[in-house]
Design a protein around this motif. Structure first.
Motif, short mmCIF file in Angstrom:
data_model
loop_
_atom_site.label_atom_id
_atom_site.label_comp_id
_atom_site.label_asym_id
_atom_site.label_seq_id
_atom_site.Cartn_x
_atom_site.Cartn_y
_atom_site.Cartn_z
N ALA A 193 0.85 -1.18 0.00
CA ALA A 193 0.00 0.00 0.00
C ALA A 193 0.88 1.23 0.00
O ALA A 193 1.86 1.30 0.74
N ARG A 194 0.55 2.19 -0.84
CA ARG A 194 1.28 3.45 -0.89
C ARG A 194 0.44 4.51 -0.21
O ARG A 194 -0.75 4.65 -0.47
N SER A 195 1.10 5.27 0.68
CA SER A 195 0.40 6.29 1.44
C SER A 195 1.40 7.30 1.98
O SER A 195 2.58 6.98 2.13
N THR A 196 0.91 8.48 2.28
CA THR A 196 1.72 9.37 3.08
C THR A 196 1.95 8.65 4.41
O THR A 196 1.22 7.70 4.73
N PRO A 197 2.94 9.04 5.18
CA PRO A 197 3.19 8.31 6.43
C PRO A 197 1.91 8.17 7.27
O PRO A 197 1.19 9.13 7.50
#
Length: 120
Positions: free
Chosen positions: A20-24
């Motif tokens: 999953a890609r996300s801001t922190p």
């Protein structure tokens, strides 16, 4: 806006795994609806386009209730719900990550936002 990170998550037995890609992720939602309360999930939401199931599509079992808008997915082997699929009110697809299933996240270090889901 902070750079995106790639997170790796899975069920307990590893049959279901994802990136999953996300801001922190520094916050999670704790919902008191009938299913979240019983499962103890802590959720973070991302667009479906930032999610890649890397293993286990065939190991997932789907459970829906109430309005049938969220696919509460769990591993057929170990029973762990590592994520769910659904739609926002505007129709865009989203993923609800159970942050307890993400390797690099310590749930005790997160800010927990409580939501009264049983009132929905």
């Amino acid at each position: 806006m902070a750079d995106q990170q790639t997170y790796h998550g899975s069920c307990h037995c590893g049959a279901v795994a994802y990136e999953a890609r996300s801001t922190p992720i520094t916050q999670a939602m704790s919902c008191n609806c009938s299913i979240c309360r019983r499962k103890g999930t802590l959720l973070a939401f991302i667009p479906a386009s930032d999610f890649t199931l890397t293993a286990g599509e065939d190991a997932l079992t789907d459970y829906q209730f109430n309005k049938h808008v969220i696919h509460h997915l769990f591993c057929a082997t170990c029973g762990v719900t590592s994520f769910a699929r659904g739609s926002k009110p505007d129709g865009s697809q989203m993923i609800a990550l159970n942050v307890r299933c993400i390797d690099a996240i310590d749930p005790d270090a997160l800010t927990i936002n409580r939501v009264d889901g049983k009132s929905f």
